[in-house]
Design an enzyme around this catalytic site. Structure first.
Site, PDB file in Angstrom:
ATOM      1  N   HIS A  77       0.716  -1.233   0.035  1.00 22.38           N
ATOM      2  CA  HIS A  77      -0.112  -0.022  -0.125  1.00 22.38           C
ATOM      3  C   HIS A  77       1.073   1.086   0.009  1.00 22.38           C
ATOM      4  O   HIS A  77       2.176   1.198   0.632  1.00 22.38           O
ATOM      5  CB  HIS A  77      -1.011   0.047   1.307  1.00 22.38           C
TER       6      HIS A  77
ATOM      7  N   CYS B  24      -0.217   2.443  -4.429  1.00 21.63           N
ATOM      8  CA  CYS B  24      -1.186   3.610  -4.835  1.00 21.63           C
ATOM      9  C   CYS B  24      -0.436   4.597  -4.698  1.00 21.63           C
ATOM     10  O   CYS B  24       0.580   4.894  -3.698  1.00 21.63           O
ATOM     11  CB  CYS B  24      -2.381   3.777  -3.768  1.00 21.63           C
TER      12      CYS B  24
END
Length: 439
Positions: free
Chosen positions: A147, A188
């Site tokens: 992430h 991301c």
């Protein structure tokens, strides 16, 4: 005679400074990192294990490959195939043979940076102790999957700031720790790890799953495993590397293929483009299988049809479980979905309160909450992120909270004192840390 000695001296000097270096052995090194844990993040460790298999198959010896992953997936109680990890439905086991260099609590940002920089002393007594012990003629390949948020990527405990990563890269360049270095990053806002930070003249080339403003995407949901098995960008580069002749496909060609096939986010490239015409095998291995495989022009892969934004993976897993569940189980799953929405609302409210306490006007508050973040003041941002992670939500464990840390960067870019921001975070969260939903 004097002229002859002069010529011989010049030839020897040339050999010592130029020709000798070009003839020196080029070693290949690989650093593979999955920066998450828990079953719903299965895909990150699957990506990492698959990447290892590619480097290993292509001749990079295990002593030159360092793997960091939490290692709570293969033998997880939720795993219907104990001891096996796959990266696509019906795929082969990618877990076998993977070195367990750094697992569990050893998967940290500090350890990653020390391994990358070849700091053996810092890693003594930790995990395998292996580091990227590269030299001035060597090629280094780094793959990271996890992430992310503007200017950072997460680890199970702690976050790695873009500034710290690029400082480590600059250190390696100054210390002649590589000839060429390549980064592939799945997260991301992964473009923010290099945009406006990675220098263009230090022989480092990077590609990312997303630009600085958007999510990356998960894919390959399995009803059998009840989780997503891969990430779009990651599986696209790895499925390509599995099939093509690595001696005939360049870094640039692979980038173009992956960019075209990753139609969910904008695959980006950064850094030094002077060597992107070099073979993939120069970085992913040029062993016995070098020269085998199909021509890049003949390569074709099936489109991915089930991609979902990485921040919504938990929600989509629950919705898929709800769809497949028996009536007796649906109520329990529906409750988890409602709790997940409540968690999201709580995170959003907490960040809004922190911003409100830190700013001096409604106009400033709206700028901070509504604008994308482009971090520059990393000293302030790092203090704010660390405080938020320690006091409000552990960003390595509650990945949806990463969707809101952009506001902390924006507060710093408004030139608000880090002491003011830290005070607001502690005032809002101290003694009231919510518990993450586990499933």
């Amino acid at each position: 005679m004097v002229l002859m000695h002069l010529v011989i001296g010049l030839l020897l000097l040339f050999a010592a400074t130029g020709e000798g270096e070009s003839n020196a052995e080029v070693k290949h090194w690989g650093l593979i990192v999955a920066g998450s844990n828990y079953w719903y993040n299965y895909r990150h460790q699957a990506d990492a294990c698959h990447a290892y298999q590619i480097l290993h198959k292509n001749g990079i010896p295990d002593e030159n490959i360092v793997v960091m992953m939490y290692d709570d997936i293969a033998h997880n109680s939720a795993n219907p195939t104990p001891g096996v990890i796959i990266n696509k439905p019906g795929g082969e086991d990618v877990y076998h043979g993977v070195p367990k260099d750094y697992t569990k609590g050893d998967v940290t940002p500090d350890n990653f940076l020390n391994i990358l920089k070849g700091n053996k002393a810092a890693m003594e007594g930790i995990g395998s102790g292996k580091v990227i012990d590269s030299g001035p003629n060597d090629h280094v390949f780094v793959f990271f999957t996890d992430h992310g948020a503007p200017g950072l990527v997460a680890f199970p405990s702690g976050t790695l700031m873009a500034s710290d990563l690029n400082n480590a890269i600059n250190y390696m360049y100054e210390q002649k720790k590589y000839s060429r270095m390549v980064f592939y990053v799945e997260a991301c806002e992964s473009g923010s790890m290099f945009s406006d930070l990675l220098k263009k003249n230090i022989n480092v080339y990077a590609t990312t799953a997303a630009n600085p403003d958007e999510s990356s995407y998960a894919c390959y949901y399995s009803s059998k495993y009840q989780t997503y098995l891969g990430d779009v960008y990651s599986v696209k580069w790895m499925e390509n590397s599995d099939q093509v002749d690595l001696s005939k496909e360049s870094l640039l060609k692979q980038f173009e293929i992956v960019k075209k096939e990753t139609n969910t986010s904008h695959v980006m490239k950064y850094g030094d483009m002077a060597f992107d015409n070099e073979d993939i095998g120069d970085y992913q291995g040029d062993g016995d299988d070098y020269g085998k495989g199909i021509s890049p022009d003949d390569y074709h892969s099936e489109p991915i049809t089930d991609a979902v934004p990485a921040p919504d993976v938990q929600l989509y897993i629950l919705k898929n479980q709800l769809r497949d569940a028996r009536p007796a189980e649906q109520k329990k799953i529906d409750y988890k979905i409602k709790q997940l929405y409540l968690l999201r609302l709580n995170i959003s409210k907490i960040m809004e309160d922190i911003v409100k306490q830190s700013v001096t006007s409604e106009e400033q508050k709206m700028r901070v909450l509504k604008n994308h973040a482009y971090p520059h003041d990393f000293d302030c941002y790092k203090k704010a992120v660390e405080t938020f992670s320690e006091t409000c939500y552990n960003l390595g464990q509650v990945d949806y909270a990463l969707r809101h840390v952009y506001a902390l960067s924006n507060l710093c870019e408004e030139r608000i004192s880090p002491d003011v921001i830290v005070s607001a975070i502690k005032k809002r969260c101290q003694g009231n840390t919510p518990t993450e939903i586990q499933f």
